[in-house]
Design a protein around this motif. Structure first.
Motif, PDB file in Angstrom:
ATOM      1  N   VAL A 181     -30.938   8.202  -0.448  1.00 21.08           N
ATOM      2  CA  VAL A 181     -29.559   8.549  -0.130  1.00 21.08           C
ATOM      3  C   VAL A 181     -28.781   7.240  -0.033  1.00 21.08           C
ATOM      4  CG1 VAL A 181     -29.955   8.620   2.386  1.00 21.08           C
ATOM      5  CG2 VAL A 181     -28.029   9.882   1.384  1.00 21.08           C
ATOM      6  N   CYS A 182     -27.576   7.251  -0.577  1.00 21.79           N
ATOM      7  CA  CYS A 182     -26.751   6.044  -0.625  1.00 21.79           C
ATOM      8  C   CYS A 182     -25.684   6.054   0.462  1.00 21.79           C
ATOM      9  CB  CYS A 182     -26.033   5.945  -1.968  1.00 21.79           C
ATOM     10  SG  CYS A 182     -27.113   5.884  -3.389  1.00 21.79           S
ATOM     11  N   TYR A 183     -25.457   4.889   1.026  1.00 15.64           N
ATOM     12  CA  TYR A 183     -24.243   4.711   1.811  1.00 15.64           C
ATOM     13  C   TYR A 183     -23.089   4.628   0.815  1.00 15.64           C
ATOM     14  CZ  TYR A 183     -26.976   3.238   5.940  1.00 15.64           C
ATOM     15  OH  TYR A 183     -27.831   3.164   7.008  1.00 15.64           O
ATOM     16  N   PRO A 184     -21.935   5.175   1.166  1.00 20.23           N
ATOM     17  CA  PRO A 184     -20.795   5.095   0.247  1.00 20.23           C
ATOM     18  C   PRO A 184     -20.341   3.653   0.039  1.00 20.23           C
ATOM     19  CG  PRO A 184     -20.323   6.585   2.087  1.00 20.23           C
ATOM     20  CD  PRO A 184     -21.613   5.897   2.391  1.00 20.23           C
ATOM     21  N   VAL A 185     -19.774   3.404  -1.121  1.00 19.51           N
ATOM     22  CA  VAL A 185     -19.121   2.124  -1.382  1.00 19.51           C
ATOM     23  C   VAL A 185     -17.967   1.998  -0.398  1.00 19.51           C
ATOM     24  CG1 VAL A 185     -17.757   0.860  -3.095  1.00 19.51           C
ATOM     25  CG2 VAL A 185     -19.815   2.086  -3.808  1.00 19.51           C
ATOM     26  N   CYS A 186     -17.685   0.782   0.030  1.00 19.12           N
ATOM     27  CA  CYS A 186     -16.588   0.560   0.970  1.00 19.12           C
ATOM     28  C   CYS A 186     -15.246   0.924   0.319  1.00 19.12           C
ATOM     29  CB  CYS A 186     -16.575  -0.891   1.434  1.00 19.12           C
ATOM     30  SG  CYS A 186     -16.383  -2.075   0.093  1.00 19.12           S
ATOM     31  N   ALA A 187     -14.279   1.187   1.167  1.00 24.82           N
ATOM     32  CA  ALA A 187     -12.916   1.466   0.704  1.00 24.82           C
ATOM     33  C   ALA A 187     -12.005   0.371   1.261  1.00 24.82           C
ATOM     34  CB  ALA A 187     -12.454   2.829   1.190  1.00 24.82           C
ATOM     35  N   VAL A 188     -11.006  -0.014   0.485  1.00 26.50           N
ATOM     36  CA  VAL A 188     -10.035  -0.997   0.932  1.00 26.50           C
ATOM     37  C   VAL A 188      -8.808  -0.225   1.399  1.00 26.50           C
ATOM     38  CG1 VAL A 188      -8.616  -2.971   0.264  1.00 26.50           C
ATOM     39  CG2 VAL A 188     -10.883  -2.657  -0.761  1.00 26.50           C
ATOM     40  N   ASP A 189      -8.396  -0.473   2.618  1.00 25.08           N
ATOM     41  CA  ASP A 189      -7.270   0.252   3.216  1.00 25.08           C
ATOM     42  C   ASP A 189      -7.634   1.732   3.333  1.00 25.08           C
ATOM     43  OD1 ASP A 189      -5.800  -2.167   3.267  1.00 25.08           O
ATOM     44  OD2 ASP A 189      -5.079  -1.822   1.229  1.00 25.08           O
ATOM     45  N   ASP A 190      -6.640   2.571   3.273  1.00 26.71           N
ATOM     46  CA  ASP A 190      -6.861   4.017   3.348  1.00 26.71           C
ATOM     47  C   ASP A 190      -6.276   4.684   2.107  1.00 26.71           C
ATOM     48  OD1 ASP A 190      -8.184   3.847   5.718  1.00 26.71           O
ATOM     49  OD2 ASP A 190      -6.489   4.447   6.965  1.00 26.71           O
ATOM     50  N   THR A 191      -6.594   4.130   0.956  1.00 28.13           N
ATOM     51  CA  THR A 191      -6.068   4.608  -0.308  1.00 28.13           C
ATOM     52  C   THR A 191      -6.480   6.041  -0.568  1.00 28.13           C
ATOM     53  OG1 THR A 191      -6.147   2.354  -1.139  1.00 28.13           O
ATOM     54  CG2 THR A 191      -5.953   4.093  -2.779  1.00 28.13           C
ATOM     55  N   PHE A 192      -5.540   6.855  -0.993  1.00 33.28           N
ATOM     56  CA  PHE A 192      -5.768   8.264  -1.310  1.00 33.28           C
ATOM     57  C   PHE A 192      -6.328   9.031  -0.119  1.00 33.28           C
ATOM     58  CE2 PHE A 192      -6.664   5.903  -5.345  1.00 33.28           C
ATOM     59  CZ  PHE A 192      -5.470   6.195  -5.982  1.00 33.28           C
ATOM     60  N   GLY A 193      -6.114   8.500   1.080  1.00 37.28           N
ATOM     61  CA  GLY A 193      -6.618   9.154   2.274  1.00 37.28           C
ATOM     62  C   GLY A 193      -8.077   8.874   2.573  1.00 37.28           C
ATOM     63  N   ILE A 194      -8.735   8.116   1.723  1.00 39.55           N
ATOM     64  CA  ILE A 194     -10.141   7.766   1.956  1.00 39.55           C
ATOM     65  C   ILE A 194     -10.157   6.667   3.015  1.00 39.55           C
ATOM     66  CG2 ILE A 194     -12.192   6.742   0.916  1.00 39.55           C
ATOM     67  CD1 ILE A 194     -11.429   8.329  -1.627  1.00 39.55           C
ATOM     68  N   ARG A 195     -10.815   6.954   4.129  1.00 39.89           N
ATOM     69  CA  ARG A 195     -10.720   6.093   5.299  1.00 39.89           C
ATOM     70  C   ARG A 195     -11.999   5.289   5.528  1.00 39.89           C
ATOM     71  NH1 ARG A 195      -9.055  10.584   9.528  1.00 39.89           N
ATOM     72  NH2 ARG A 195     -10.743  11.626   8.407  1.00 39.89           N
ATOM     73  N   GLU A 196     -11.862   3.976   5.364  1.00 39.23           N
ATOM     74  CA  GLU A 196     -12.986   3.071   5.609  1.00 39.23           C
ATOM     75  C   GLU A 196     -13.492   3.204   7.036  1.00 39.23           C
ATOM     76  OE1 GLU A 196     -15.948   0.194   5.409  1.00 39.23           O
ATOM     77  OE2 GLU A 196     -14.978   1.322   3.825  1.00 39.23           O
ATOM     78  N   SER A 197     -12.586   3.401   7.976  1.00 40.95           N
ATOM     79  CA  SER A 197     -13.016   3.521   9.375  1.00 40.95           C
ATOM     80  C   SER A 197     -13.960   4.705   9.571  1.00 40.95           C
ATOM     81  CB  SER A 197     -11.803   3.654  10.300  1.00 40.95           C
ATOM     82  OG  SER A 197     -11.061   4.825   9.983  1.00 40.95           O
ATOM     83  N   VAL A 198     -13.704   5.814   8.914  1.00 48.05           N
ATOM     84  CA  VAL A 198     -14.581   6.985   9.022  1.00 48.05           C
ATOM     85  C   VAL A 198     -15.895   6.725   8.288  1.00 48.05           C
ATOM     86  CG1 VAL A 198     -14.825   9.433   8.410  1.00 48.05           C
ATOM     87  CG2 VAL A 198     -12.664   8.593   9.356  1.00 48.05           C
ATOM     88  N   ILE A 199     -15.804   6.103   7.120  1.00 45.26           N
ATOM     89  CA  ILE A 199     -17.025   5.772   6.372  1.00 45.26           C
ATOM     90  C   ILE A 199     -17.938   4.894   7.227  1.00 45.26           C
ATOM     91  CG2 ILE A 199     -17.936   4.470   4.398  1.00 45.26           C
ATOM     92  CD1 ILE A 199     -15.425   5.423   2.822  1.00 45.26           C
TER      93      ILE A 199
END
Length: 129
Positions: free
Chosen positions: A55-73
Motif C-alpha cells: 500500500v502506498c502513501y499518497p504523493v504530497c500535495a502543494v498547497d490545497d490545490t483542487f481541494g486536495i489537502r496536504e494537512s489531511v494527507i
C-alpha cells in the motif's frame, strides 16, 4: 476491483488517499476510509494466488490545490494507512516522502511531471524488487 480477484496476481499495489483528502470526500466519508482500506487490503492479501501486497502513501500535495489537502494527507490519511498496513502485515511504499519538498516536480501542485513520475516509479521498483 473485480479484475485482480479473477486474474490471480502475484503482486498488488494499492494507492489511495490523494482525492480522499478533499473536503467533500474526507469530511463526509473519511470515517469509512479505514474500514474500506482494511477490507481492500485483506481481500487482496487473501486472494488464492497469495500475492505480495503493498500500500502506498499518497504523493504530497502543494498547497490545497483542487481541494486536495496536504494537512489531511499528512496527519490523517498516512497515519491511517500505517496503522492498517501494520495490523495486516502489508508493506508500505512511501511516495509521500519521495517528492516532498520538491514542488518543481509537481507543476499543478498535485500530479508529478515526467521526472517526478520517474522518481515515483523508481521508489515502487526499489520496494518490490
Amino acid at each position: 476491483f473485480q479484475a485482480p480477484q479473477e486474474n490471480e496476481p502475484e503482486l498488488v499495489i494499492v494507492k489511495l488517499g490523494t482525492t480522499d483528502s478533499r473536503p467533500q470526500n474526507w469530511d463526509r466519508y473519511g470515517v469509512e476510509f479505514e474500514a474500506n482500506l482494511r477490507e481492500l487490503l485483506t481481500i487482496s492479501r487473501d486472494l488464492p494466488s497469495r500475492p505480495r501486497v503493498y500500500v502506498c502513501y499518497p504523493v504530497c500535495a502543494v498547497d490545497d490545490t483542487f481541494g486536495i489537502r496536504e494537512s489531511v494527507i499528512a496527519t490523517e490519511i498516512i497515519p491511517t494507512i500505517f496503522r492498517v498496513a501494520t495490523e495486516l502485515g502489508v508493506s508500505i511504499i512511501d511516495l509521500h516522502t519521495t517528492l516532498y519538498g520538491m514542488p518543481q516536480l509537481l507543476p499543478d501542485k498535485i500530479h508529478p511531471n515526467p521526472l517526478g513520475y520517474v522518481l515515483v516509479a523508481r521508489e515502487v521498483y526499489d520496494r518490490v524488487k
